[in-house]
Design a protein around this motif. Sequence first.
Motif, PDB file in Angstrom:
ATOM      1  N   ALA A 180       0.834  -1.211   0.000  1.00 29.75           N
ATOM      2  CA  ALA A 180       0.000   0.000   0.000  1.00 29.75           C
ATOM      3  C   ALA A 180       0.863   1.252   0.000  1.00 29.75           C
ATOM      4  N   MET A 181       1.889   1.276   0.830  1.00 31.76           N
ATOM      5  CA  MET A 181       2.797   2.432   0.911  1.00 31.76           C
ATOM      6  C   MET A 181       3.512   2.668  -0.412  1.00 31.76           C
ATOM      7  N   ASP A 182       4.120   1.639  -0.967  1.00 32.05           N
ATOM      8  CA  ASP A 182       4.894   1.796  -2.201  1.00 32.05           C
ATOM      9  C   ASP A 182       3.999   2.121  -3.401  1.00 32.05           C
ATOM     10  N   TYR A 183       2.787   1.592  -3.406  1.00 29.38           N
ATOM     11  CA  TYR A 183       1.835   1.918  -4.475  1.00 29.38           C
ATOM     12  C   TYR A 183       1.518   3.413  -4.472  1.00 29.38           C
ATOM     13  N   LEU A 184       1.257   3.974  -3.293  1.00 33.14           N
ATOM     14  CA  LEU A 184       0.928   5.397  -3.188  1.00 33.14           C
ATOM     15  C   LEU A 184       2.134   6.274  -3.513  1.00 33.14           C
TER      16      LEU A 184
END
Length: 452
Positions: free
Chosen positions: A130-134
């Motif tokens: 989720a963090m890296d996607y954002l």
Amino acid sequence: MDQTYNKKQKGKLLIQILIPILVTQFGMFSMSFFDTMMSGRFSPNDLAGVAIGSSIWVAVFSGLNGILLAVTPIVSQLIGGKRENEVAYNVIQAIYLSFVIGLAVIIIGSFLLDPLLNMMSLEDEVRRIAMDYLKALSFGILPLFIYNVLRSFIDALGKTRVSMLITLSALPINVIFNYFLIFGKLGLPKLGGVGAGYASAITYWLIMGIAFFVTAKHYPFSSFQLFKTVHRISIKKWKEILIIGVPIGFSMFFETSIFSAVTLLMSVFDTITIASYQAAVNFASFLYMVPLSISMALTILVGFEAGAGRLKDAKEYSWIGVSLGVMMAIFCGLILLIFRFEIASFYTTDAKVLELTAHFLLFALFFQLSDAIQAPIQGALRGYKDVNMTLMMSLISYWIIGLPVGYILAMHTSLGPVGYWIGLISGLAVGALTLSMRLIYIQKKFKQLKQI
């Protein structure tokens, strides 16, 4: 746009403006849809991570982009009032403002994203995705916000087909880059769900470039000469845009962020439940593009007629739009009811996730009717530049009624996660009822003012 003289002409013009908006909205949302769906094909963890990241992003983007949607009623009323010479200045100031807003999102997000995700009881791998996607998606924030100002300008002229073509030209690029970057094709790294974020960012730059070219070189947009003069920043004009845009933005934020809040609260459940809930919400949001598109079309048409002082025509457009929304909701609801398992299979091949997603989709069906009334009415009210009541009712219906009711049912009854769906449906129903009353009041008020 041309003046209409009967309901048949109004219905025809509404459809002409609506269909391209609908295709455009589906196209824009399809980027998030394909991000989630294709990531789910990589792994359940990637489905959960991208779905959570997408949920957070949609809430933030919808709210802040709502501010920029003020361009639509501003320009449509200027056109209706024969004040075309003021259009370029308003649009350029909105572009300046969009850049500042986008920059603020990037800076603030760099500080708040980590604590936000830490508040959620996520598995480490889901949280990382989720963090890296954002982070990947953030490379496309500035061009996306600028594009949406230009799109609002294009749509306000009634040329919604142009916005549609721009979006459709970019969508295949998004899907192709998703495929390459998620699954590591053509020698590119296998990034999983994170690759979907980079693919979307690339697409946002593409559509901004196309929009600049179209508005500068093609009639009727080129006749406004948007980029002929380098205007100085006007804080006064920014304030005028924000007076209309901030209530729109917060209203949209309250509507979309509620799903992020529910995601946060549902993090006490297992990954299967989170992934299933997010998949169902993703598809429910996909269907929401229908009433949302009707809402955007009504903002253009009601604003045009109100700006010209033709209040009877503005009123007729409002209720034609609501009627169309209800009919479309019934149709979409039947599709959802009959094909819910097939729809769930778009997101996952995991048997447990598929079964629970199909179950959640049954409740998404009830979203459609309330949304079909609420969203078009909001669009009509924005055409009248009446935006504060929609803000208030979004806050009350979602956060004061929907979320507390959902929490009580989910955590203190045997309903479990289903309780959140029931709570949100209750909030939507209240919002639809009260906004209907508000539209009737505003139409009577405008009629009285004209008589004076």
